[in-house]
Motif scaffolding. Structure first.
Motif, PDB file in Angstrom:
ATOM      1  N   ILE A 419       0.818  -1.205   0.000  1.00  0.00           N
ATOM      2  CA  ILE A 419       0.000   0.000   0.000  1.00  0.00           C
ATOM      3  C   ILE A 419       0.854   1.259   0.000  1.00  0.00           C
ATOM      4  N   MET A 420       2.097   1.172   0.457  1.00  0.00           N
ATOM      5  CA  MET A 420       2.971   2.350   0.499  1.00  0.00           C
ATOM      6  C   MET A 420       3.585   2.649  -0.860  1.00  0.00           C
ATOM      7  N   ARG A 421       3.571   1.675  -1.775  1.00  0.00           N
ATOM      8  CA  ARG A 421       4.290   1.857  -3.031  1.00  0.00           C
ATOM      9  C   ARG A 421       3.416   1.617  -4.259  1.00  0.00           C
ATOM     10  N   ASP A 422       2.569   0.591  -4.215  1.00  0.00           N
ATOM     11  CA  ASP A 422       1.782   0.209  -5.376  1.00  0.00           C
ATOM     12  C   ASP A 422       0.534   1.077  -5.491  1.00  0.00           C
ATOM     13  N   PRO A 423       0.039   1.284  -6.728  1.00  0.00           N
ATOM     14  CA  PRO A 423      -1.168   2.104  -6.913  1.00  0.00           C
ATOM     15  C   PRO A 423      -2.395   1.400  -6.351  1.00  0.00           C
TER      16      PRO A 423
END
Length: 1003
Positions: A419-423
């Motif tokens: 959740i911190m990196r992926d859309p």
């Protein structure tokens, strides 16, 4: 629920046991079932008596059988072993055992007992105690799982791990039954797996470190972040796993790092950071330590009821059956929450009598958790959280596990997602993210909540954990249930893009309480607003794409170009863009990733509602500095927009080779789709087996009965193991007793209350005519070889009076035996029979006779008196003298009479002075005041004058006593008298006036 670090605020530092005790101790909860007795014995054999730990043993015990565990375990430890009682406070160096028919919990350091409900079905006493232990003791809790069947203890291990405690399990290869250890180990949350005898040393070592060292205080952060060991640790995890924990709460990071430091035997964070740089395996272990998937079905029952009552009906109302309802479960861990929500939608569709296309996207950062969730197999312990009705409708039992039904499984799609990196996903009707935000700092919380807001449709629902809030996004949601954290989105299609731009790359870890943090937050908000304004005014629609052609981020308004196709959700740029643009984009991305150069394409036709227009395409390669990962920024703009690079008109012939590569990639994608189709065909093949479901349903009741029987079998196995150990002890004792009876020369016969022979020794056959077949017969039926006419009467007398009897009896072959008849006492001190012993005293008797012959041969009158003054032995001269003096002398001075009494004459009696002198002398010898004395006295008869010399000497014997001898000195006295007469010239010598008074006083 998510696979994330444990909640630093959710676990107590220690139970109140620690508050009452100035030196709190760790409490070890030990779970064991079938085969657990041997493991427990091996475990406690290795525990020293001063381990400074408290141990609570929880087993599967039968409620109708008395437990022997206290006696059995006491032999294997120097610690006190007691059965737990309600309200007893747990103390160090003590072992507490679960009583039969009870459930055990702990509150404020005191054990609590509750009665086990006989009709409650499957019992999980180990889970019940370990979960209570985790809640009460927090980091001071330790859980150990030993041999047993089933999965009891698995949830308890997860609870202890979540609370910051330590978990261990027996090495399955060393367990008689490996079901429980393997189930606990399969969670990935067991810190130590060893044979039972090796576990105590590790537990004691870890407990001493935990108690000796408080939670580590982070060192002051230097300005150079590279010198901070905590930053180095976070960077090491990021470099190995790609997961950045920079924006996680500091207390959470420190708690998990400290645990791994203890496990690695390292006390310095600098040393541990150096270890992470050297060992990728340790970095992975720390990463796994951070990701604790603490979840279960329908966790927080009230919250799921609110979701079922308020959100699910609203989502299904007025919805077309062909319109897909999309749910995103973020941080799904091992899938229990996702399946729980799927069950709620399935139940709602059954109530409405309609079928809807519900697709639940369940994502988590941990690949292992996703793989576990995809299997849909869970241990039998989920029966504690899932009702029997839901188990029957939505699960199928397979051995020791429950498998999610196919209908529920088809509703859920699992995927790895950061959740911190992926859309984020888009057009979502319900987002569920429970107990994930509590581990993040405020900037990251704002970003994640903004992502959820962006993902939700208008009037979509947001479902958070009970300890989580919306923060400054509260005005943009309507609160449906404040207690259960159920919200509804109020946005009308716009969202604050600046919130999605919160940096998630490595940054200095914020310290709680840093000055200026509020000001920094305000400046960040202003920067967010400025970035949003710039993007809206100057930036054309742009897509950030990774090497797999998946969209990582969307800049600007690209809604006119991006279209979500029907079917499974996807982020592939080749599927979201129009076909004419996708063909060119695929070719351009291949060239950009291969050459690493920026270039543009123009005059690309696009068909829209107004007709056909053209756009330009700009591709710019981007490389991440920290990880080296490659991305591409795809800028889409109208044809009349200025291009900063030389144009390249799109020419199909010139780019044929690039197109071929694109087609090859598409072929690979088609191959993947084909594989998915094959999987669907396999699923369809499985559906052909649905004809067996009716038969399986008819067996459900039998399976439930089998579960109960299995539980009873485990309890009976534990009881049988205890009894077997006790029987082995009794067998050893019996063997010892049999060998003693066989080897002893003492004849012994055991009789019951009816004088029936129960047992006898071989030596008894020499006195009673008895053989082994006579066991069970009355002794009155047997003949004897002893001269003992009153034998049976004495036996009856001892049984009635409970007083022992001793007799010296002669055997017909001439031997002498000492026969003792004693009452047979039970452990309750009740008489239930008689014990008869025969001791051969022939040698003693012969020695006594020899001694008596020696004494009888002496002319002196000799008597032996005991410490009480009674005469026990006399010689023939003593008896003859008494006979000559008549019956009174025999009565006063015979065997068995008190000689002191014979010397204690009344006042005024003739010879009183001499008698009292003899009495006093004997008394002093018996008291130990003197060793001997001698006295002369006259003892005249009617026919002659006699004088005697009395000599008394103490016996050199522990029992004491005196030997008294009387020597006839008459001749000497007569000679002395004649000599005296000759000297004085008189005719007779003077005599004592009381010479005749001693004739009756003493021989």
């Amino acid at each position: 629920m998510p696979s994330q670090p444990d909640d630093p605020a959710g676990a107590p530092e220690a139970g109140s046991a620690g508050a009452a005790d100035p030196q709190p101790c760790c409490i070890v909860g030990i779970g064991a079932s079938a085969g657990g007795l041997e493991a427990l014995q091996r475990f406690f054999d290795a525990v020293p008596g001063d381990s400074d730990l408290a141990y609570v043993v929880v087993q599967h015990l039968s409620p109708v059988h008395k437990s022997l565990m206290v006696d059995l375990l006491s032999k294997h430890t120097d610690m006190e072993v007691v059965q737990a009682t309600d309200g007893v406070r747990v103390e160090r160096n003590t072992v507490y055992l679960l009583p039969p028919g009870k459930h055990l919990t702990i509150e404020n350091g005191a054990l609590r007992l509750t009665t086990k409900d006989a009709g409650s079905g499957m019992s999980l006493p180990i889970d019940i105690f370990l979960m209570a232990l985790a809640n009460d003791q927090g980091p001071l809790a330790m859980g150990v799982i030993l041999s047993g069947t089933g999965s009891d203890g698995t949830r308890g291990v997860l609870a202890i791990k979540s609370a910051g405690g330590f978990t261990a399990a027996q090495e399955p290869e060393t367990a008689q039954f490996d079901g429980m250890p393997r189930s606990a180990i399969a969670t990935g949350q067991v810190d130590l797996v060893l044979p039972p005898q090796d576990l105590p040393a590790k537990l004691i070592e870890l407990a001493r470190k935990v108690l000796a060292k408080a939670r580590p205080t982070p060192p002051a952060r230097p300005r150079d972040g590279a010198a901070d060991p905590l930053a180095q640790i976070v960077a090491a995890i990021r470099s190995v796993t790609g997961v950045d924990f920079t924006h996680y709460k500091l207390a959470t990071l420190l708690r998990r790092i400290e645990r791994r430091m203890h496990a690695a035997g390292i006390d310095s964070m600098d040393e541990y950071a150096a270890l992470l740089r050297r060992s990728s395996a340790e970095a992975v272990s720390l990463y796994k330590e951070m990701l604790i998937g603490v979840t279960r079905f329908f966790r927080d029952e009230a919250a799921f009821k609110a979701l079922a009552d308020k959100a699910v009906p609203a989502l299904l109302a007025n919805r077309s059956p062909t319109d897909m309802l999309r749910v995103w479960v973020c941080g799904c861990a091992t899938g229990e929450e996702a399946y729980s929500i799927a069950i709620l939608f399935a139940e709602a569709q059954e109530r409405l009598g309609r079928s809807f296309d519900v697709k639940i996207f369940a994502t988590d950062i941990d690949q292992d958790s996703i793989e576990t969730a995809s299997l849909g197999e869970y241990p039998r312990s989920i029966a504690e959280d899932v009702s029997q009705d839901r188990l029957a409708r939505f699960f199928t039992q397979r051995g020791e596990t429950y498998v999610v039904s196919r209908d529920i499984r088809r509703m859920v799609v699992f995927a790895v997602h950061n959740i911190m990196r992926d859309p984020p996903f888009t057009k979502i009707d319900l987002v569920s993210c429970r107990n994930l935000l509590i581990y993040m700092d405020q900037p990251l919380q704002r970003k994640v909540l903004s992502l959820f807001q962006y993902a939700l449709r208008q009037s979509g629902f947001l479902f958070l954990g009970t300890s989580e809030t919306l923060g400054d996004l509260q005005p943009e949601f309507h609160t449906l249930d404040g207690r259960n954290k159920l919200f509804q989105s109020l946005r009308t299609g716009s969202y604050r893009l600046s919130r999605l731009l919160v940096p998630t790359v490595a940054a200095p870890l914020a310290r709680h309480g840093d000055e200026g943090s509020n000001a920094a937050m305000e400046e960040g908000a202003a920067i967010d607003e400025a970035i949003a304004a710039l993007l809206k005014a100057y930036v054309p629609p742009a897509l950030l794409v990774n090497e797999q052609f998946n969209i990582m981020h969307v800049f600007g308004d690209a809604s006119s170009l991006l279209k979500v196709p029907a079917g499974d959700a996807t982020l592939s740029v080749l599927k979201l863009l129009p076909s004419s643009v996708a063909m060119v984009t695929g070719t351009a991305l291949n060239r950009a990733f291969r050459s690493g150069e920026e270039f543009t394409l123009s005059s690309i036709p696009v068909k829209d509602r107004e007709g056909v227009s053209t756009i330009s395409l700009r591709v710019k390669p981007v490389v991440a500095r920290k990880t080296g990962r490659r991305f591409a920024l795809v800028v889409l703009d109208s044809a009349n927009a200025p291009l900063l690079l030389p144009e390249s008109d799109f020419d199909l012939n010139a780019d044929a080779a690039e197109r071929i590569r694109g087609l090859e990639q598409e072929l690979v994608s088609r191959g993947e789709n084909l594989q998915a189709t094959i999987e669907e065909l396999e699923t369809a093949n499985e559906e052909l087996q649905a004809t067996n479901e009716e038969l399986l349903a008819s067996n459900e009741e039998l399976q439930s009965t089998n579960e109960e029987l299995q539980s009873v079998n485990e309890e009976l196995y534990s009881v049988n193991t205890e009894y077997q150990a006790k029987v082995e002890e009794l067998t050893e004792i019996t063997n010892d007793l049999d060998n003693l009876l066989r080897s002893t020369e003492i004849g012994t016969i055991f009789l019951d209350s009816d004088f029936v022979i129960r047992r006898f020794t071989p030596a008894a056959a020499g006195f009673i005519n008895i053989i082994p077949r006579d066991v069970g017969r009355s002794i009155s039926h047997l003949s004897t070889n002893i001269d003992y006419p009153s034998f049976l009467d004495d036996i009856r007398g001892v049984f009635d009076s409970h007083l022992p009897i001793e007799r010296h009896v002669r055997v017909r072959d001439g031997r002498w035996i000492l026969t003792r008849i004693l009452p047979y006492l039970t452990d309750k001190n009740q008489v239930s029979g008689v014990v008869v012993t025969f001791v051969d005293v022939t040698a003693t008797k012969e020695a006594e006779q020899t001694l008596q012959s020696v004494l009888d041969s002496l002319p002196e009158h000799i008597a032996v008196i005991d410490r009480d003054g009674r005469i026990v032995t006399v010689n023939a001269a003593w008896r003859s003298f008494g006979t000559l003096n008549g019956a009174p002398a025999l009565e006063r001075c015979g065997v068995g009479t008190n000689y002191l009494g014979a010397c204690d004459v009344t006042e005024g009696v003739e010879g009183e002075e001499i008698a009292r002198a003899a009495h006093d002398g004997l008394t002093r010898i018996l008291r130990g005041e003197m060793s001997s004395f001698t006295i002369e006295y006259p003892c005249h008869s009617a026919t002659e004058h006699r004088w005697f010399l009395m000599h008394a000497v103490r016996l050199n014997d522990p029992q004491g006593g005196v030997v008294v001898s009387h020597i006839d000195i008459t001749n000497r006295k007569l000679m002395e008298n004649r000599l005296a007469t000759a000297r004085t010239g008189s005719g007779a010598a003077a005599e004592p006036a009381d010479a005749a008074s001693l004739v009756e006083e003493a021989p």
